[in-house]
Structures are given as C-alpha cells and as structure tokens.
Design an enzyme around this catalytic site. Sequence first.
Site, PDB file in Angstrom:
ATOM      1  N   ARG A 112     -28.378  17.054 -25.463  1.00 36.88           N
ATOM      2  CA  ARG A 112     -27.851  17.703 -26.274  1.00 36.88           C
ATOM      3  C   ARG A 112     -26.882  16.009 -26.614  1.00 36.88           C
ATOM      4  NH1 ARG A 112     -25.705  21.619 -28.631  1.00 36.88           N
ATOM      5  NH2 ARG A 112     -23.977  22.786 -28.562  1.00 36.88           N
ATOM      6  N   THR A 400     -31.581  27.222 -34.976  1.00 40.54           N
ATOM      7  CA  THR A 400     -31.944  26.349 -33.515  1.00 40.54           C
ATOM      8  C   THR A 400     -33.237  26.756 -32.971  1.00 40.54           C
ATOM      9  OG1 THR A 400     -30.188  26.689 -32.663  1.00 40.54           O
ATOM     10  CG2 THR A 400     -31.956  26.444 -31.635  1.00 40.54           C
ATOM     11  N   GLU A 420     -27.318  22.312 -34.974  1.00 39.91           N
ATOM     12  CA  GLU A 420     -27.020  23.236 -35.141  1.00 39.91           C
ATOM     13  C   GLU A 420     -26.667  24.180 -36.278  1.00 39.91           C
ATOM     14  OE1 GLU A 420     -23.739  24.462 -36.544  1.00 39.91           O
ATOM     15  OE2 GLU A 420     -23.248  25.781 -34.457  1.00 39.91           O
ATOM     16  N   ASP A 440     -19.628  22.035 -32.568  1.00 41.55           N
ATOM     17  CA  ASP A 440     -19.457  23.103 -30.808  1.00 41.55           C
ATOM     18  C   ASP A 440     -18.701  22.873 -30.049  1.00 41.55           C
ATOM     19  OD1 ASP A 440     -21.663  24.933 -32.415  1.00 41.55           O
ATOM     20  OD2 ASP A 440     -23.145  24.192 -31.054  1.00 41.55           O
ATOM     21  N   SER A 464     -22.709  24.878 -25.524  1.00 40.53           N
ATOM     22  CA  SER A 464     -24.006  25.588 -26.054  1.00 40.53           C
ATOM     23  C   SER A 464     -24.736  26.989 -25.531  1.00 40.53           C
ATOM     24  CB  SER A 464     -25.338  24.577 -25.991  1.00 40.53           C
ATOM     25  OG  SER A 464     -26.426  24.719 -27.007  1.00 40.53           O
ATOM     26  N   SER A 465     -25.183  27.511 -26.266  1.00 44.29           N
ATOM     27  CA  SER A 465     -25.353  29.331 -26.045  1.00 44.29           C
ATOM     28  C   SER A 465     -27.347  28.892 -25.624  1.00 44.29           C
ATOM     29  CB  SER A 465     -25.127  30.083 -26.965  1.00 44.29           C
ATOM     30  OG  SER A 465     -24.295  30.054 -26.958  1.00 44.29           O
ATOM     31  N   GLY A 486     -31.080  31.928 -32.662  1.00 42.10           N
ATOM     32  CA  GLY A 486     -29.334  32.943 -32.536  1.00 42.10           C
ATOM     33  C   GLY A 486     -28.148  32.844 -31.938  1.00 42.10           C
ATOM     34  N   GLY A 487     -28.028  31.039 -32.175  1.00 43.95           N
ATOM     35  CA  GLY A 487     -26.362  31.100 -32.157  1.00 43.95           C
ATOM     36  C   GLY A 487     -26.308  31.491 -31.050  1.00 43.95           C
TER      37      GLY A 487
END
Length: 580
Positions: A112, A400, A420, A440, A464-465, A486-487
């Site tokens: 990340r 993503t 992102e 984010d 993050s998701s 998909g965020g």
Amino acid sequence: MKGLLSLLLISTSLMVVAVPDKKREDREPEAATGIIAKQTLVTEHAMVATANPYASNAGLKILKQGGSAVDAAIAVQLVLTLVEPQSSGIGGGAFMLHWDNKAEKLTTFDGRETAPAAATTDMFLDETGRAIPWIKAVVGGHAVGVPGVLAGLKKAHEKYGKLPWAVLFEDAIKLAESGFIVSPRLEKLVAMEFNPGITKLPTIKNYFFPNGKPIKAGQLLKNPKLAFVYRSIAKNGINAFYQGWIAKKIVAAVQQSVIAPGRLTLADMKNYRAKELPAVCGPYRQYQVCGMAPPSSGGVAIIQILGQLEPFDIAKYSMSDAQFSHLFTQSSRLAFADRNRYIADSSFVNVPTQGLIEKSYMAQRSALINLDKDMGTAHAGTPTGALVQADDNAYELPSTSHISIVDEDGNAISMTTSVEMGFGSAVMVEGFILNNQLTDFSLDPKQNGQWVANRLEPGKRPRSSMAPMMVFDQDKALKLVIGSPGGSRIINYVAQTMIAILDWQLDPQSAINLPHLTNRNKVTTLEKGTDLVKLKSALEAKGHQVVVRDLNSGIQAIQLSKGKLLGGADPRREGTAVGY
C-alpha cells in the site's frame, strides 16, 4: 457476439465533476447494464484470472515456463500497467495474499502507498478549516502517495519466485514496444473524461489524446517510455524505481505538477518498505476465511458480514429471495459501521482487529438484525480493545483490478491492485500513471472534535476496501481464491460471491454472474437491468430505501475442487480466466 460483449464490458464512468459533494452514493463510475454470462473454466494444473486477456495470457505463459504464482502475478501487473492503466499500475499500490502449498503457510504482502514525510493532517483543508471537495483533492501531485506495488512484488519474489526477475518483464516490454489493441472499455473511459485531469495535465493528455483526438478501440497503442522503464527495472531491480533515475522523474512530476504540486521527495521514495504480515482469518461455518489486515478494511469486514450471517440458514435462500437481500444488507450495515470507525493503519492508531472478528462479538452484532425491518443507519459496536474515536467518511472509487492465480504446485495468489480513481492523480511519468491514494484518507481529520482513525499523517498508509481473500476447508486445504475491484463496494461484491459458492454450491462463474446488491450503511442498491430489481417493493416494505443502478464489479475467482481448478472472470469487465 464478441463485439457486443466488448461493448457491454465498459466499466466505470460517472461525471464526478458535476455532482455535488454530498451525493457520494451516486458519485462512482458505473458499469454498462447487461451481463452476458460466461462459463466456468475447468483445468487440472494451473490457472490465471485477471481483468484483461493480455494480462491473463502473460501470467499463463510464465506458469507454463515453470514460474510460480508470484512470478505470474508480477508479469500480470506489468502488463496491466500498460493495457488497463486507468485501474492499476506500478505507480500505485497493492495487497497480496500468498498461499505456500507445500509449507501450508498463508502470508500477506502489504504494498500500500504511504503518505510523504511532509504530509500534514490539514493538507486537504481550505483556509476556513473545512475539507475541500473530494474531486479538487484528486487531480495533481498533492494526492500522490509513495507507490508500493513494485516493492511488494519484489519482496514476494525474493521468497517465492522461481524464475529470474528479468524474465518476468519480457512480455510487458515487447507489448509496450510493439503496441496493444485498445479495448472498447479503455476507449469509453478516456472519451468520458470522468477524471478531469486527463485533459488538463499535458503528459497524460498527449498519450490518451494523440493529435488532440481520444484513442479508439481497435487502435494500436505503443508506450516506448514504459518499455524503457521496464528494461531498467528488469536489469537493475527496484532500486532504479525507488532510488535511481525513475525516482527522480516521479518526484519531479509530483512537485512540478501544473495542478496541485505535491510534497513527495526522493527520501520518501528511498525509505518506502513493503510489509509481510500475517493474514486475518475467521471462521464461517466449516471454513476458515482469510484476508488482509488493516489498513485494508476488506478482510475484517467480510469476515464480519459472514460471521454475523452464520446464525441464519442462508443455504435455503437464493438471490431471488428478498429475505436473503434483507439479511445480507443488515449484516453489511453493521460491518460498515465498524469499518468506518475503527479501520486504519494499525502502525499509527489502535485498531481492535481481533475484537472485531471475535465470535462472541459477531454474535452480539448479529442479534441486532431484525428479520422484518431495516435497521436504518447502524452504529459502530464496542469490540474488545476499542478506543473512542470519530467515524470516517472517506471513500474510494472502483478503478482497481484483481488477480487470482494458482500454479502447478498448488501455490496461490490473491492480489488486489489500484491507483484509486480512474487514471489516478492523472500525473503521468515515463509512461505510467501515479496514484491519488492520499484521498483515501479522511480529508477532514476530525469529526465533532474527535480524531478520525484514518486521518492523514506522515508515512501512514490510507485505509482501503480492497479485499483479496482465500478460503480453506476443515483440512486446512485451499478452497477458494477471490477478490474484486469496486471501491468500497468490493466488500459486498466479494462477500456475496463467497456466499454463492460456499452456501449455495454454485461454481465460480455462475456465482460471479449473479446480480449484485450492496449496502454500505446507507441505501440498499440493486443492480440495474437484472432480476434483482423485482425485489425492490418487497425490500421497501421492510423499510429499505432502495436505489437501482449499474454496479461495477470485476471479480476474479478460482475454486479448488476434487483435484480440479474452476475459474471465473466477471462479465461486467473484459477479463478472462485461462489455464491448462
């Protein structure tokens, strides 16, 4: 039919510039309506599932050469940087799960991005102390974090790679030099200009708008600068990227951006380190479900959603049952309430990770689900180890990519990778796009006078998701490798598909083809153009506020069953599963 499929696989694009900041529920790029179901691929030895055929084939080639799952993932990411630049790339970051089949060991690699050392908590506040509109924060160098994907991949390769580092770059170099065929999806995203930076920043504009006209599907697009970058990294390793001439180019592009110059320095690049961390695992019926630890919220939230549903007989339902949609959205509300309050970079703030997935805590949360009535906005619970802090309203867009791989030795990769926003910060340097991951973080570091866990701080990784996941059976054997872009909706996409495979016994492709529903502790959203829309009235009768819209997943899944590999790729995008 092939042409029709390509047209239907266009994903992201909502004109975010024109939409008021408060309507975040509707500010995500949309997928095309209509799903053409694919068939599950069945192979015996190895499989690669990615978001683009070029990338899938590059990964498969590496596996056929005797490469490992990690080797294949590196080749895939290098190609995706070229052919799917809007979604991921070497200018971004990634989370990876790795399963070592022989040693029966699961580990994760955190690549990340990190905030520059000169970043401050008030970086995205205006002169009145209020957070600037999200779209104004995205474009330009100000939003760029230190890219982490290459460091994460290199760290994984040092432990689990089989082929030489340079070999993994060969296909991507050739493709960048000779050119690739622009897909309908990439054409659409460029033409829609939902990221305003692609027409405002000259380098990226010249690449995607040669001679002032947007690139077209079917066009051959070359990227010699990226090929040169790859040759340098292949020969000299990632030091060329983090300490050498490429690092200097990145820092100059960020600091000299014509829009919102950033604070990234050569020291930030040199000091970046990827992390190897234990996975977060929790039980679901007879399975063990494993994902990334914070700062990713995906692993914890999915374990919570499934764990909170365990008291219910989910197997008796299907996607056509309003009661399943009701139960699923209620569990999701509870998980998102906890996510928004507690999940952040655990190196900087207290994150009660184990408390959140404790069986007794999830049972306590599950008891809040009313079978007949929508609970409305859920409130965060108080798991063991929790400290008082404010809820976070940061969010992510779904630009993503996900990669699922199983090699011939049974080793596996589940990797989600991102820049992102679609086309990231729009700062393009030497043929690749830099991320905007600093958005984010919560742009407002405080809510009601309390610090937000996911506030911006120097060196910190943003929440993050992303949810690369693996599932193991009672014998600790790998059963499923899965993930999606998909965020923040990633959490719902992956959890729903896992239920379809684990509870309803669907094959991966059939599970991926199912219509989606989501609830991020806001409204219940049903996928437009699907049979799920028929449930709208029944859900409204239970008190749900229902929205019907396109939903932009990109799930890649591989199931291991009875000595076979069963794979699927999301028909909402242009991905493929390939194997032998």
